[in-house]
Design an enzyme around this catalytic site. Structure first.
Site, PDB file in Angstrom:
ATOM      1  N   CYS A  12       0.814  -1.223   0.000  1.00  0.00           N
ATOM      2  CA  CYS A  12       0.000   0.000   0.000  1.00  0.00           C
ATOM      3  C   CYS A  12       0.844   1.267   0.000  1.00  0.00           C
ATOM      4  CB  CYS A  12      -0.953  -0.005   1.187  1.00  0.00           C
ATOM      5  SG  CYS A  12      -2.419  -1.029   0.914  1.00  0.00           S
ATOM      6  N   LYS A  15       0.534   3.348  -3.201  1.00  0.00           N
ATOM      7  CA  LYS A  15      -0.659   4.124  -3.546  1.00  0.00           C
ATOM      8  C   LYS A  15      -0.298   5.554  -3.940  1.00  0.00           C
ATOM      9  CE  LYS A  15      -4.545   3.812  -1.305  1.00  0.00           C
ATOM     10  NZ  LYS A  15      -5.608   3.708  -0.277  1.00  0.00           N
ATOM     11  N   ASP A  44     -14.742   6.680  -0.023  1.00  0.00           N
ATOM     12  CA  ASP A  44     -15.012   5.539   0.837  1.00  0.00           C
ATOM     13  C   ASP A  44     -14.240   4.321   0.371  1.00  0.00           C
ATOM     14  OD1 ASP A  44     -16.261   4.085   2.945  1.00  0.00           O
ATOM     15  OD2 ASP A  44     -18.023   5.364   2.733  1.00  0.00           O
TER      16      ASP A  44
END
Length: 340
Positions: A12, A15, A44
């Site tokens: 991650c 990202k 979200d």
């Protein structure tokens, strides 16, 4: 590194930063459809589309380059990370599709191990692995497109906390720092093994326990770090005060941060939150842990104080480690205040 090891490049941590991403999304046309209950405009964890009065579809997609060299572990971690978005919406996982990028010249046995790890996690989630799509790429990447279901009136959104709520975090922080430090030989095997165990753990049980309580808001803590995802939860309307003594940290992570084994993603998160966060103590290493991108991190819940004690007790009874890390407050000068 053996022929069956993967090149490590971030999980991650890969990202796109929250600032750049929000600018891109703000330029896209807003979706006007009464069936779309949750879309990209709210940042979200997944999209939610209503199908009937009592059924909505949860859709999400997540993939990234490896953060560990073992392909089997990479597959398990990437799958757990992708499945987490459905749990963060209060949903139940139904099915998943593989997303694969793999170098044409590399040993396909490596890819087989990635897929084996992913398949095991989908099975553990009680879902169907129904296929997928693969392409050649210079670097291996893996993840899932996941479909889930949820009742339209029981969706957990990431931006609906209430003043006075208590914040509960499952899983300790620091996987970005630990995996980075381990990859360069500065953090030991024991700390790395504990970080891997955290990353490959599904958030399924935590979500199932939470469904028996009042959850005003929920998100999973991933690439934007604890503070980045908390900022999204506050949505510019409220503030939060955190207690640093209650924030769980993985073994080796704090010492790694003290040695400046920090990530590019953590620095992007810090820069994005400049002016929104204040620390009432002087500890650069702990600050880094709170900005650190988490691969397959825990869930962050915003729950009423009246239910906090019972919620924590039920999580513990179900072998879910969780901590009460702070409270939602009315709007203050700083969006997030971290107290010692």
């Amino acid at each position: 590194m053996s022929k069956k090891d993967l090149i490590i490049c971030g999980g991650c941590n890969a990202k796109i930063g929250p600032g750049n991403l929000s600018k891109l999304l703000n330029n896209l046309p807003k979706q006007q459809n009464e069936q779309l209950l949750v879309g990209f405009d709210s940042s979200d964890d997944a999209a939610v589309v209503q199908l009937s009065e009592d059924l909505a579809l949860v859709q999400t997609l997540d993939f990234f380059p490896a953060m560990v060299s073992d392909p089997y572990l990479f597959g398990k971690i990437a799958a757990a990370n992708a499945l987490s978005d459905v749990y963060a919406m209060g949903g139940e996982v139904i099915s998943a599709l593989n997303i694969v990028c793999f170098p044409e010249q590399d040993d396909l046995a490596i890819l087989g191990e990635i897929l084996r790890g992913g398949a095991e996690k989908v099975a553990e989630a009680g879902a169907i692995l129904a296929g997928g799509h693969s392409i050649h790429d210079a670097q291996a990447k893996y993840g899932l497109s996941v479909t889930g279901k949820v009742h339209p009136k029981r969706i957990w959104q990431n931006n609906a906390p209430q003043n006075g709520d208590c914040l509960v975090l499952t899983k300790a922080l620091g996987v970005g720092i630990v995996t980075t430090g381990y990859s360069v030989g500065e953090i030991g095997e024991e700390a790395f093994t504990k970080a891997v165990a955290s990353m490959e753990m599904l958030n399924k049980t935590a979500a199932e326990v939470a469904k028996t309580f009042t959850v005003h808001s929920c998100t999973d803590v991933t690439g934007f770090g604890l503070l980045g995802h908390l900022s999204e939860m506050l949505n510019g309307k409220l503030s939060a005060e955190l207690n640093v003594k209650n924030i769980p940290v993985l073994p080796g992570a704090y010492d790694g941060a003290k040695e400046f084994l920090i990530t590019a993603g953590g620095q992007r998160n810090r820069n994005h939150l400049a002016g929104k966060v204040t620390f009432t103590f002087d500890d650069f290493a702990f600050e880094e842990l709170m900005f650190d991108p988490q691969t397959s991190g825990g869930l962050l819940f915003s729950v009423p104080e009246a239910e906090l004690e019972a919620f924590l007790a039920d999580l513990e009874k179900n072998a879910v480690t969780a901590s009460f890390i702070g409270r939602i407050t009315g709007k203050q000068a700083f969006e997030i205040i971290v107290n010692d």
